[in-house]
Design a protein around this motif. Structure first.
Motif, PDB file in Angstrom:
ATOM      1  N   GLY A   1      52.171  47.743   5.446  1.00 45.95           N
ATOM      2  CA  GLY A   1      52.197  49.094   5.988  1.00 45.95           C
ATOM      3  C   GLY A   1      53.590  49.685   5.816  1.00 45.95           C
ATOM      4  N   PHE A   2      53.769  50.882   6.315  1.00 45.02           N
ATOM      5  CA  PHE A   2      55.053  51.553   6.117  1.00 45.02           C
ATOM      6  C   PHE A   2      56.104  50.971   7.054  1.00 45.02           C
ATOM      7  CE2 PHE A   2      57.988  55.273   6.466  1.00 45.02           C
ATOM      8  CZ  PHE A   2      58.315  55.346   5.122  1.00 45.02           C
ATOM      9  N   SER A   3      57.178  50.466   6.483  1.00 47.52           N
ATOM     10  CA  SER A   3      58.219  49.855   7.301  1.00 47.52           C
ATOM     11  C   SER A   3      59.555  50.533   7.019  1.00 47.52           C
ATOM     12  CB  SER A   3      58.304  48.362   7.015  1.00 47.52           C
ATOM     13  OG  SER A   3      58.402  48.126   5.627  1.00 47.52           O
ATOM     14  N   VAL A   4      60.325  50.704   8.073  1.00 48.05           N
ATOM     15  CA  VAL A   4      61.585  51.439   7.962  1.00 48.05           C
ATOM     16  C   VAL A   4      62.712  50.603   8.549  1.00 48.05           C
ATOM     17  CG1 VAL A   4      62.834  53.523   8.654  1.00 48.05           C
ATOM     18  CG2 VAL A   4      60.373  53.635   8.247  1.00 48.05           C
TER      19      VAL A   4
ATOM     20  N   ALA B   1      57.347  57.915  15.769  1.00 52.77           N
ATOM     21  CA  ALA B   1      56.453  59.006  16.169  1.00 52.77           C
ATOM     22  C   ALA B   1      55.485  59.374  15.050  1.00 52.77           C
ATOM     23  CB  ALA B   1      57.277  60.227  16.574  1.00 52.77           C
ATOM     24  N   ALA B   2      55.945  59.209  13.807  1.00 51.54           N
ATOM     25  CA  ALA B   2      55.087  59.561  12.667  1.00 51.54           C
ATOM     26  C   ALA B   2      54.091  58.459  12.343  1.00 51.54           C
ATOM     27  CB  ALA B   2      55.945  59.886  11.446  1.00 51.54           C
ATOM     28  N   GLY B   3      54.196  57.330  13.024  1.00 50.57           N
ATOM     29  CA  GLY B   3      53.164  56.317  12.874  1.00 50.57           C
ATOM     30  C   GLY B   3      53.541  55.055  12.145  1.00 50.57           C
ATOM     31  N   ALA B   4      54.817  54.898  11.784  1.00 54.46           N
ATOM     32  CA  ALA B   4      55.213  53.698  11.037  1.00 54.46           C
ATOM     33  C   ALA B   4      55.016  52.455  11.896  1.00 54.46           C
ATOM     34  CB  ALA B   4      56.675  53.803  10.610  1.00 54.46           C
ATOM     35  N   PRO B   5      54.346  51.435  11.364  1.00 52.24           N
ATOM     36  CA  PRO B   5      54.104  50.239  12.172  1.00 52.24           C
ATOM     37  C   PRO B   5      55.311  49.313  12.321  1.00 52.24           C
ATOM     38  CG  PRO B   5      53.028  50.035  10.043  1.00 52.24           C
ATOM     39  CD  PRO B   5      53.607  51.418  10.105  1.00 52.24           C
ATOM     40  N   TYR B   6      56.294  49.450  11.449  1.00 48.58           N
ATOM     41  CA  TYR B   6      57.503  48.635  11.625  1.00 48.58           C
ATOM     42  C   TYR B   6      58.730  49.525  11.513  1.00 48.58           C
ATOM     43  CZ  TYR B   6      61.031  45.036  11.406  1.00 48.58           C
ATOM     44  OH  TYR B   6      62.125  44.264  11.700  1.00 48.58           O
ATOM     45  N   VAL B   7      59.546  49.512  12.557  1.00 50.52           N
ATOM     46  CA  VAL B   7      60.752  50.337  12.586  1.00 50.52           C
ATOM     47  C   VAL B   7      61.878  49.521  13.210  1.00 50.52           C
ATOM     48  CG1 VAL B   7      61.817  52.450  13.462  1.00 50.52           C
ATOM     49  CG2 VAL B   7      59.374  52.446  12.917  1.00 50.52           C
ATOM     50  N   ALA B   8      63.001  49.424  12.510  1.00 48.22           N
ATOM     51  CA  ALA B   8      64.132  48.672  13.050  1.00 48.22           C
ATOM     52  C   ALA B   8      65.442  49.333  12.657  1.00 48.22           C
ATOM     53  CB  ALA B   8      64.097  47.246  12.525  1.00 48.22           C
TER      54      ALA B   8
ATOM     55  N   PHE C   1      58.945  61.580   4.126  1.00 48.25           N
ATOM     56  CA  PHE C   1      59.175  60.455   5.042  1.00 48.25           C
ATOM     57  C   PHE C   1      58.116  60.425   6.143  1.00 48.25           C
ATOM     58  CE2 PHE C   1      61.312  58.590   8.790  1.00 48.25           C
ATOM     59  CZ  PHE C   1      61.693  57.361   8.264  1.00 48.25           C
ATOM     60  N   ILE C   2      57.920  61.555   6.818  1.00 44.67           N
ATOM     61  CA  ILE C   2      56.955  61.525   7.925  1.00 44.67           C
ATOM     62  C   ILE C   2      55.530  61.320   7.410  1.00 44.67           C
ATOM     63  CG2 ILE C   2      58.352  62.798   9.615  1.00 44.67           C
ATOM     64  CD1 ILE C   2      56.807  65.311   8.907  1.00 44.67           C
ATOM     65  N   HIS C   3      55.258  61.838   6.229  1.00 44.00           N
ATOM     66  CA  HIS C   3      53.886  61.686   5.725  1.00 44.00           C
ATOM     67  C   HIS C   3      53.624  60.295   5.158  1.00 44.00           C
ATOM     68  CE1 HIS C   3      52.244  65.599   6.611  1.00 44.00           C
ATOM     69  NE2 HIS C   3      53.452  66.068   6.378  1.00 44.00           N
ATOM     70  N   ALA C   4      54.643  59.667   4.601  1.00 43.88           N
ATOM     71  CA  ALA C   4      54.468  58.279   4.146  1.00 43.88           C
ATOM     72  C   ALA C   4      54.204  57.393   5.362  1.00 43.88           C
ATOM     73  CB  ALA C   4      55.695  57.807   3.383  1.00 43.88           C
ATOM     74  N   ALA C   5      54.876  57.724   6.463  1.00 42.64           N
ATOM     75  CA  ALA C   5      54.676  56.962   7.703  1.00 42.64           C
ATOM     76  C   ALA C   5      53.280  57.212   8.273  1.00 42.64           C
ATOM     77  CB  ALA C   5      55.748  57.348   8.729  1.00 42.64           C
ATOM     78  N   ARG C   6      52.903  58.478   8.314  1.00 42.02           N
ATOM     79  CA  ARG C   6      51.586  58.844   8.840  1.00 42.02           C
ATOM     80  C   ARG C   6      50.466  58.220   8.009  1.00 42.02           C
ATOM     81  NH1 ARG C   6      48.006  62.225   6.973  1.00 42.02           N
ATOM     82  NH2 ARG C   6      49.428  63.101   5.449  1.00 42.02           N
ATOM     83  N   ARG C   7      50.660  58.287   6.687  1.00 44.19           N
ATOM     84  CA  ARG C   7      49.644  57.771   5.756  1.00 44.19           C
ATOM     85  C   ARG C   7      49.622  56.243   5.775  1.00 44.19           C
ATOM     86  NH1 ARG C   7      51.656  60.717   1.387  1.00 44.19           N
ATOM     87  NH2 ARG C   7      50.321  62.484   1.796  1.00 44.19           N
ATOM     88  N   ASN C   8      50.711  55.678   6.270  1.00 46.17           N
ATOM     89  CA  ASN C   8      50.879  54.227   6.316  1.00 46.17           C
ATOM     90  C   ASN C   8      50.763  53.593   4.942  1.00 46.17           C
ATOM     91  OD1 ASN C   8      51.537  51.849   7.539  1.00 46.17           O
ATOM     92  ND2 ASN C   8      49.466  51.408   8.284  1.00 46.17           N
TER      93      ASN C   8
END
Lengths: 185, 278, 68, 377
Positions: free
Chosen positions: B192-195, B163-170, B106-113
């Motif tokens: 990009g990585f959205s959560v 914090a891990a860099g995801a550009p969309y978080v809701a 999860f954190i790396h998918a976010a970091r890697r975008n």
């Protein structure tokens, strides 16, 4: 029991000296430019720099099945530790070449010849070319010594060296190789 | 012709296998509605699921799907997306799957975008295996492996993703369905990585262990504890801030990698060979 | 003219969780313990669609119809 | 067409073979002594339109391979002992979803972190049985740099043809050894079979010829479900015992029915061999030198070199054992392949030549053991 059809070379020293590269150059010279079979292997520890490092080359007109050195014909030792490792394994037909600048304990079971490899390298450029000086010395020795006749020729080594050197270091490496060669001949 | 949810949900496969009152059906319906509103072609959609109740979501979908091992949905989705960046890749994971066993992915998918949409059904426990505590179980809730109350603080999924860099978080809940649909749509549209962290109800286990006996009790719990004032929402106190926590534009992995592919032959020629011959 | 709505419930899918009943703002439904909800006050429906949106089983649908 | 001749490391030759076979996706995590493969993949793949990605761990690497394979790419990774252990979970995923891919394990000394830069051949049984559940697996094992290249193409071919992960079991000696290698282009490259017919009727796990289902890719007209869990021909879950029996047997049979095609062995001086060595990988090199030396010494020795370890070449082993006086199995472990040989030896004694000091077996060690054994026959 074992008929010697292989020329077996050990290049031993410290990680970072570039022994694996000259092993590759020797092997490639024999395999690609002299139509022989050659295997180059290496042994190293977990540290990239500073620990014991060894490269071996086996050259033969026949197939090289067992890839490592069984009875070395030629050993290059660039550290006291590697010298100590091989000093008792030098037979009557083999030859140990060492760096007389850094190796102080020199008892050996066979023929051992020292060259000022470190100081030659530093005088010419730096420690970076230590391996190329050594390669030149080995090339020079092979001209005069029948027992390492399987060693690749000066021309093959030069071609192999050029092929394994980035453009910006080519002239420097060739100069170092030449300098080493001339230390012998 | 406009599409509807049954262009993505296979009606013949209903009813869902989830327990009565489980909010997974609400989330899946919202996802299908988002697909319909965005007029996605099912052949270009790949839904990747992990293990757990929510991992069964793909059983009801007519899009492509890849159902993988526990915690690895995002890693598998990364492989899909890297090979074909034109696909819409949606990862459906629970709180156990997504941020506990799969937390590293999860954190790396976010970091890697990676351009993947992760929709997390967060019901604060492992429903499928009998209601054990997970990495998001609020302290000190009761679960089948925390009978005296959980002593481990939970992850705030949104804070973690951000914090891990995801550009969309809701974050939304299965009570606030309009928001849920909107956030899912925004997440899919985001390059990009959205959560989307979806607070879900598990009446069978989490509710039963924590004095929220019925689905209606749990829905009221969501209603009462959710807040749109982000500064008040503290997941550690059983208060859920709902809203969009990150919404920015960042180049995703595939866009950047495409540039490398374009120039690789040229770049490769200029790479300095290692002198050591390693 | 007041709009009117038809509410249909798919009884096979309904798991009787009671969410539609509990959160209907106009008390359109009635439910007994463990039964499928019944639409007892259809005319009160304002078409807010929350029953559809919150139904976990996609078992309830609200359709607008013209007043007769 | 002239074929390139190079002086390469085994690891480099693996990469060349993979590229020749059409590999376009690599996901991995660096680990000695396999890292050269990742380093070169990162440099070469983007230049041919492929993708290299360095994952957060080997669990994720193997999962990413399955995703990439389903999206249509020929995918591979390289690792060593500890990383191979982590890959076992999703190796099972690749088997169950029938995702073609290749996993290179450059074996090093273990258990656990062990000796990171030293060779071993101790992952033979892990390759066979490392992931849980009943399953078949194809495992290829090179003995030279040329074979690293050639067999890598075969590894991809088998994986594509039989829709299965293939394990490529190299070792530290081969991985870092340099030899002449011809980058041949005379080995035909096989690609997975794409489905035909009406996409609406597509059943992704309906076996075609050879018990292997044709394979679509995500984004094609053939929409499909792939699942780690038990599923039927539709790709959707089916938990009936009849279905489970059918699926598990088919996954096994699609490989074991074709074992003759998959099986690659090489024989050296076996026709009249009294002393038969059965070996693989770097130990086979030592064995071959031992054969050469013993023949010069007047002893009739021969070698069966096993390149396809799994499925194990039962019939060939049985045939050769029946003609030999003594059988020895040199391997860099305390006895793994020897147990397979013993199952087939019909009571004939089989002796191990085992070494676990993290150095290669020498031909002398093999010869000494052979002579000792011969005295007692």
């Amino acid at each position: 029991m074992f008929l010697k059809t292989r020329t077996e070379i050990v290049l031993a020293g410290v990680g970072g000296q570039g022994l694996i590269l000259i092993g590759k150059i020797i092997g490639e010279a024999a395999a690609l430019f002299e139509g022989k079979n050659a295997v180059q292997t290496q042994s190293y520890g977990v540290a990239s720099r500073g620990g014991f490092s060894k490269s071996e080359v086996v050259i033969s007109d026949e197939e090289v099945a067992y890839p490592e050195v069984l009875e070395p014909d030629l050993v290059l030792a660039l550290s006291q530790q590697s010298y100590d490792m091989y000093r008792s394994k030098i037979g009557k037909d083999s030859l140990l070449i060492f760096d007389s600048d850094t190796i102080e304990q020199r008892e050996c079971s066979g023929k051992a010849i020292g060259y000022q490899i470190t100081s030659t390298a530093v005088n010419l450029h730096s420690m970076k070319i230590l391996n190329m000086i050594a390669l030149g010395i080995l090339a020079g020795l092979s001209v005069s010594r029948a027992n390492i006749a399987g060693f690749p020729s000066y021309d093959s080594l030069k071609k192999s060296l050029e092929q394994n050197t980035p453009a910006q270091y080519k002239n420097l490496n060739l100069e170092a190789f030449e300098t080493g060669y001339k230390l012998v001949n | 012709m406009s599409k509807n949810i049954f262009d993505y949900i296979i009606e013949d496969r209903l009813p869902f296998f989830w327990c009565e009152g489980c909010g997974n059906g609400i989330i899946l319906k919202s996802i299908a509605q988002a697909f319909a509103d965005l007029d996605l072609d099912p052949k270009n959609v790949v839904v990747v699921t992990g293990i757990g109740c929510w991992g069964k979501a793909d059983d009801y979908l007519s899009t492509n799907s890849l159902h993988v091992t526990h915690g690895r949905a995002l890693a598998a989705a990364t492989g899909v997306k890297a090979v074909n960046p034109d696909l819409k890749v949606i990862a459906l994971m629970g709180d156990g799957d997504g941020v506990t066993i799969g937390g590293n992915h999860f954190i790396h998918a976010a970091r890697r975008n990676m351009d993947i949409t992760a929709i997390i059904s967060n019901n604060f426990n492992y429903g499928m295996t009998g209601g054990q505590y997970s990495g998001t179980t609020p302290e000190p809730s009761f679960t089948s492996t925390s009978r005296y109350g959980s002593v481990e603080p939970p992850f705030d999924i949104c804070a973690l993703a951000k914090a891990a860099g995801a550009p969309y978080v809701a974050r939304a809940t299965v009570y606030h369905v309009n928001l849920l649909e909107k956030y899912i749509k925004n997440a899919i549209l985001k390059k990009g990585f959205s959560v989307v962290d979806v607070i879900n109800i598990c009446p069978t286990y989490y509710g039963r262990f924590n004095k929220l006996k019925s689905p209606v009790d749990m829905m009221n719990w969501l209603k009462d504890n959710a807040t749109t004032k982000l500064e008040e929402g503290n997941i550690y106190n059983n208060k859920f801030a709902i809203g969009e926590f990150a919404n920015e534009d960042k180049l995703d992995f595939s866009t950047k990698y495409a540039r490398i592919q374009k120039n690789a032959r040229e770049l490769s020629a200029h790479l300095e060979q290692d002198l050591s011959g390693k | 003219m007041k709009k009117q709505y038809t509410i249909s419930i798919n009884e096979k899918r309904c798991k009787k969780c009671g969410i539609c009943v509990a959160f209907c703002p106009k008390n359109v439904f009635e439910i007994n313990i463990n039964t499928v909800p019944r639409v007892t006050a259809p005319d009160a429906c304002i078409g807010c669609n929350w029953c559809y949106l919150r139904c976990p089983e996609i078992a309830i649908f609200v359709e607008k119809r013209e007043a007769v | 067409m002239t074929q390139e001749v190079k002086f390469l490391q085994g690891n480099e030759a693996c990469l060349e073979g993979a590229l020749k076979a059409g590999a376009r996706f690599y996901a991995g995590y660096p680990i000695t002594p396999s890292s050269e493969i990742a380093e070169m993949a990162s440099q070469r793949l983007p230049a041919v339109g492929g993708v290299f990605i360095q994952m957060e761990d080997e669990l994720g690497s193997m999962a990413a391979l399955v995703g990439a394979s389903m999206a249509g790419a020929k995918a591979f990774t390289a690792t060593s002992g500890p990383g191979f252990s982590l890959m076992q979970e999703n190796l099972g995923l690749a088997i169950m979803t029938e995702a073609p891919c290749v996993v290179i394990n450059v074996q090093r000394s273990g258990p656990s972190t062990g000796l990171a830069t030293k060779p071993a051949q101790a992952d033979v049984m892990q390759a066979r049985w490392g992931t849980h559940g009943d399953h078949a697996i194809i495992t290829l094992c090179p003995t030279s740099v040329q074979e690293c290249y050639d067999l890598m193409i075969y590894a991809f071919n088998f994986s594509e043809k039989f829709r299965t992960p293939v394990i490529f079991l190299s070792d530290e000696i081969l991985g870092h050894m340099r030899e002449k290698v011809v980058l041949r282009d005379d080995i035909p490259v096989i690609n997975r079979t794409f489905p035909q017919g009406d996409p609406k009727q597509y059943r992704p796990y309906k076996p075609g010829d050879n018990k292997v289902p044709p394979m679509a890719y995500f984004g094609s007209e053939y929409i499909f479900h792939a699942s780690s869990s038990m599923h039927d021909e539709t790709g959707y879950p089916n938990n009936t015992s009849q279905n489970a029996d059918k699926v598990i047997r088919r996954l096994y049979e699609k490989i074991y029915d074709h074992r003759d095609e998959i099986s690659i062995v090489k024989e050296f001086e076996t026709k009249d061999a009294d002393v038969l060595f059965i070996s693989f990988g770097s130990a086979a090199r030592s064995s071959r030198e031992a054969v050469n030396m013993m023949r010069k010494d007047g002893i009739k020795a021969g070698l069966l070199q096993i390149n396809t370890i799994w499925p194990f070449p039962d019939r060939k082993v049985q045939e050769l054992i029946s003609r030999a006086k003594v059988v020895l199995v040199p391997e860099l472990n305390l006895g793994q392949i020897i147990n397979e040989v013993r199952k087939l030896s019909s009571g004939k004694p089989v002796f191990g030549v085992n070494k676990v000091d993290s150095t290669i077996i020498t031909p002398y060690e093999i010869i000494d053991k052979a002579k000792e054994v011969l005295q007692n026959v």
